[in-house]
Design a protein around this motif. Structure first.
Motif, PDB file in Angstrom:
ATOM      1  N   TYR A 184      38.296  35.796  34.994  1.00  0.00           N
ATOM      2  CA  TYR A 184      38.043  34.437  35.066  1.00  0.00           C
ATOM      3  C   TYR A 184      36.365  34.221  35.379  1.00  0.00           C
ATOM      4  CZ  TYR A 184      42.892  33.776  36.619  1.00  0.00           C
ATOM      5  OH  TYR A 184      44.363  33.536  36.493  1.00  0.00           O
ATOM      6  N   LEU A 207      42.881  39.702  43.205  1.00  0.00           N
ATOM      7  CA  LEU A 207      41.346  39.444  42.469  1.00  0.00           C
ATOM      8  C   LEU A 207      40.252  40.195  42.983  1.00  0.00           C
ATOM      9  CD1 LEU A 207      42.047  35.741  43.811  1.00  0.00           C
ATOM     10  CD2 LEU A 207      42.328  36.649  41.321  1.00  0.00           C
ATOM     11  N   TYR A 225      45.014  34.226  48.809  1.00  0.00           N
ATOM     12  CA  TYR A 225      44.087  35.216  49.104  1.00  0.00           C
ATOM     13  C   TYR A 225      42.792  34.622  49.995  1.00  0.00           C
ATOM     14  CZ  TYR A 225      46.070  37.260  44.912  1.00  0.00           C
ATOM     15  OH  TYR A 225      46.707  37.745  44.111  1.00  0.00           O
ATOM     16  N   ALA A 262      44.507  29.855  37.519  1.00  0.00           N
ATOM     17  CA  ALA A 262      43.568  30.172  38.179  1.00  0.00           C
ATOM     18  C   ALA A 262      43.838  29.972  39.571  1.00  0.00           C
ATOM     19  CB  ALA A 262      42.464  29.590  37.683  1.00  0.00           C
ATOM     20  N   PRO A 263      42.753  30.637  40.425  1.00  0.00           N
ATOM     21  CA  PRO A 263      43.124  30.350  41.965  1.00  0.00           C
ATOM     22  C   PRO A 263      42.562  28.898  42.295  1.00  0.00           C
ATOM     23  CG  PRO A 263      42.202  32.439  41.778  1.00  0.00           C
ATOM     24  CD  PRO A 263      42.338  31.915  40.159  1.00  0.00           C
ATOM     25  N   TYR A 306      27.404  41.482  49.521  1.00  0.00           N
ATOM     26  CA  TYR A 306      27.994  41.907  48.526  1.00  0.00           C
ATOM     27  C   TYR A 306      28.317  43.281  48.448  1.00  0.00           C
ATOM     28  CZ  TYR A 306      25.189  37.825  46.616  1.00  0.00           C
ATOM     29  OH  TYR A 306      24.713  36.961  46.149  1.00  0.00           O
ATOM     30  N   PRO A 307      29.414  43.932  47.660  1.00  0.00           N
ATOM     31  CA  PRO A 307      30.198  42.779  46.799  1.00  0.00           C
ATOM     32  C   PRO A 307      31.094  41.785  47.623  1.00  0.00           C
ATOM     33  CG  PRO A 307      31.139  44.962  46.786  1.00  0.00           C
ATOM     34  CD  PRO A 307      29.840  44.909  47.779  1.00  0.00           C
ATOM     35  N   TRP A 308      31.218  40.795  47.120  1.00  0.00           N
ATOM     36  CA  TRP A 308      31.983  39.724  47.652  1.00  0.00           C
ATOM     37  C   TRP A 308      33.516  40.509  47.281  1.00  0.00           C
ATOM     38  CZ3 TRP A 308      30.014  34.307  45.687  1.00  0.00           C
ATOM     39  CH2 TRP A 308      28.761  34.183  46.262  1.00  0.00           C
ATOM     40  N   PHE A 334      37.823  39.925  47.827  1.00  0.00           N
ATOM     41  CA  PHE A 334      39.101  39.332  48.346  1.00  0.00           C
ATOM     42  C   PHE A 334      40.063  40.127  48.983  1.00  0.00           C
ATOM     43  CE2 PHE A 334      38.833  35.618  45.572  1.00  0.00           C
ATOM     44  CZ  PHE A 334      37.811  36.055  44.797  1.00  0.00           C
ATOM     45  N   TRP A 373      37.063  27.038  38.587  1.00  0.00           N
ATOM     46  CA  TRP A 373      37.343  28.157  37.959  1.00  0.00           C
ATOM     47  C   TRP A 373      37.493  27.918  36.427  1.00  0.00           C
ATOM     48  CZ3 TRP A 373      38.775  33.238  40.282  1.00  0.00           C
ATOM     49  CH2 TRP A 373      38.662  33.225  41.658  1.00  0.00           C
ATOM     50  N   GLY A 374      37.217  28.718  35.673  1.00  0.00           N
ATOM     51  CA  GLY A 374      37.579  28.670  34.215  1.00  0.00           C
ATOM     52  C   GLY A 374      39.236  29.066  34.086  1.00  0.00           C
ATOM     53  N   PRO A 401      44.253  41.246  49.610  1.00  0.00           N
ATOM     54  CA  PRO A 401      45.140  41.760  48.799  1.00  0.00           C
ATOM     55  C   PRO A 401      46.221  40.672  48.454  1.00  0.00           C
ATOM     56  CG  PRO A 401      45.479  42.705  50.843  1.00  0.00           C
ATOM     57  CD  PRO A 401      44.304  41.956  51.085  1.00  0.00           C
ATOM     58  N   HIS A 460      32.360  36.057  51.408  1.00  0.00           N
ATOM     59  CA  HIS A 460      31.288  36.041  50.605  1.00  0.00           C
ATOM     60  C   HIS A 460      29.887  36.028  51.552  1.00  0.00           C
ATOM     61  CE1 HIS A 460      30.818  31.863  51.965  1.00  0.00           C
ATOM     62  NE2 HIS A 460      31.998  31.613  51.845  1.00  0.00           N
ATOM     63  N   LEU A 516      38.821  35.414  50.865  1.00  0.00           N
ATOM     64  CA  LEU A 516      37.672  36.002  50.262  1.00  0.00           C
ATOM     65  C   LEU A 516      36.526  35.984  51.125  1.00  0.00           C
ATOM     66  CD1 LEU A 516      35.589  36.639  47.674  1.00  0.00           C
ATOM     67  CD2 LEU A 516      35.183  34.036  47.499  1.00  0.00           C
ATOM     68  N   ARG A 565      40.827  26.503  45.245  1.00  0.00           N
ATOM     69  CA  ARG A 565      40.120  26.755  46.629  1.00  0.00           C
ATOM     70  C   ARG A 565      41.051  25.547  47.607  1.00  0.00           C
ATOM     71  NH1 ARG A 565      33.792  26.082  48.011  1.00  0.00           N
ATOM     72  NH2 ARG A 565      34.293  23.683  47.718  1.00  0.00           N
ATOM     73  N   HIS A 610      23.855  40.191  39.721  1.00  0.00           N
ATOM     74  CA  HIS A 610      24.136  41.432  40.725  1.00  0.00           C
ATOM     75  C   HIS A 610      25.546  41.881  40.178  1.00  0.00           C
ATOM     76  CE1 HIS A 610      24.379  43.223  44.613  1.00  0.00           C
ATOM     77  NE2 HIS A 610      25.608  43.122  44.566  1.00  0.00           N
ATOM     78  N   TYR A 624      37.214  26.194  52.522  1.00  0.00           N
ATOM     79  CA  TYR A 624      35.737  26.923  52.823  1.00  0.00           C
ATOM     80  C   TYR A 624      34.930  26.742  54.042  1.00  0.00           C
ATOM     81  CZ  TYR A 624      33.625  22.476  51.782  1.00  0.00           C
ATOM     82  OH  TYR A 624      33.451  21.106  51.830  1.00  0.00           O
ATOM     83  N   GLN A 650      46.989  30.710  44.443  1.00  0.00           N
ATOM     84  CA  GLN A 650      47.107  30.876  43.080  1.00  0.00           C
ATOM     85  C   GLN A 650      48.618  30.825  42.781  1.00  0.00           C
ATOM     86  OE1 GLN A 650      46.240  34.834  41.416  1.00  0.00           O
ATOM     87  NE2 GLN A 650      45.601  33.760  39.674  1.00  0.00           N
ATOM     88  N   PHE A 670      42.284  30.690  49.030  1.00  0.00           N
ATOM     89  CA  PHE A 670      42.730  30.198  47.674  1.00  0.00           C
ATOM     90  C   PHE A 670      43.997  30.282  47.634  1.00  0.00           C
ATOM     91  CE2 PHE A 670      38.436  29.798  45.773  1.00  0.00           C
ATOM     92  CZ  PHE A 670      37.557  30.698  46.496  1.00  0.00           C
ATOM     93  N   CYS A 684      35.936  40.850  42.185  1.00  0.00           N
ATOM     94  CA  CYS A 684      34.597  40.343  41.746  1.00  0.00           C
ATOM     95  C   CYS A 684      34.003  41.444  41.090  1.00  0.00           C
ATOM     96  CB  CYS A 684      33.573  39.895  43.165  1.00  0.00           C
ATOM     97  SG  CYS A 684      34.508  38.392  43.769  1.00  0.00           S
TER      98      CYS A 684
END
Lengths: 107, 126
Positions: B95, B45, A87, A43-44, A94-96, A98, B116-117, A100, A91, A89, A46, B59, A49, A38, A36, B47
């Motif tokens: 977000y 960021l 950044y 907002a970030p 869990y937890p997903w 990011f 994203w919002g 730093p 996925h 990420l 994408r 979750h 992916y 930013q 991502f 989650c």
């Protein structure tokens, strides 16, 4: 939790430079990684992916590679609008989490 | 067009609760989940957790369990995040972002955070 690290944490570069950012996962995450961009106050957005698939509408100077624990984001020829924080990420688990972030600044 | 529009900025006192909304448009709301991500001032960021707009399943990241509620309202295509017992270090931009599963033939993958919002600033101050 899977820890994500990025290097460098910041870099200074000039327009036209090739820039590479590395993201490492503390355990294997297959190709479950996204990148991502930013900009301040926004907002970030994408870019990449599944580690290497370019988001529709993102310039082709951006590319991603890697699998498992080591990934890279490359900007082949840095443009003025690319100065931002990047950044990664994961996925996969869990937890997903990011990374730093890597701040790309104008030289 | 596909978008997520969040509610406006909030200022809350320590110990209070805040509820942030995220209204979806331009796509089938129930086919995606919504994750909430926060960003403290000058920080990265994080989650917080996600909720499925289809099943209502949720979750949470462990650090938020017991203090956050994530809900969806399919009649209005809106997701909500409520954070309770606010502390000063909850001051952040919050977000919402969508994710879902996409398949091309037998090859399926998680289509993560493509939309994203705009973010909601929550300030905790006495």
């Amino acid at each position: 939790d899977i820890q994500m690290t990025q290097s460098p944490s910041s870099l200074s570069a000039s327009v036209g430079d090739r820039v590479t950012i590395t993201c490492r996962a503390s355990q294997g995450i297959s190709n479950d990684l996204a990148w991502f961009q930013q900009k301040p106050g926004k907002a970030p957005n994408r870019l990449i992916y599944t580690a290497s698939t370019l988001q529709t509408g993102v310039p082709s100077r951006f590319s991603g590679s890697g699998s498992g624990t080591e990934f890279t984001l490359t900007i082949s020829s840095l443009q003025a609008e690319d100065f931002a924080t990047y950044y990664c990420l994961q996925h996969n688990t869990y937890p997903w989490t990011f990374g730093p972030g890597t701040k790309v600044e104008i030289k | 067009q596909v978008e997520l529009v969040q509610s406006g900025s909030e200022v809350k006192k320590p110990g209070a609760s805040v509820k942030v909304s995220c209204k979806a448009s331009g796509y089938a709301f129930s086919t995606f989940a919504i994750t909430w991500v926060r960003q403290a001032p000058g920080q990265g960021l994080e989650c917080m957790g996600w909720t499925s707009a289809y099943t209502g399943n949720t979750h949470f990241a462990q650090k938020f369990q017991g203090r956050v509620s994530l809900t969806t309202e399919t009649s209005t295509n809106t997701a909500y995040m409520e954070l309770r017992s606010l502390r000063y270090d909850d001051t952040a931009v919050y977000y919402c972002a969508r994710w879902g599963t996409s398949c091309s033939g037998s090859n399926c993958y998680i289509d993560v955070f493509d939309i994203w919002g705009q973010g909601t600033v929550v300030t905790v101050s006495s």
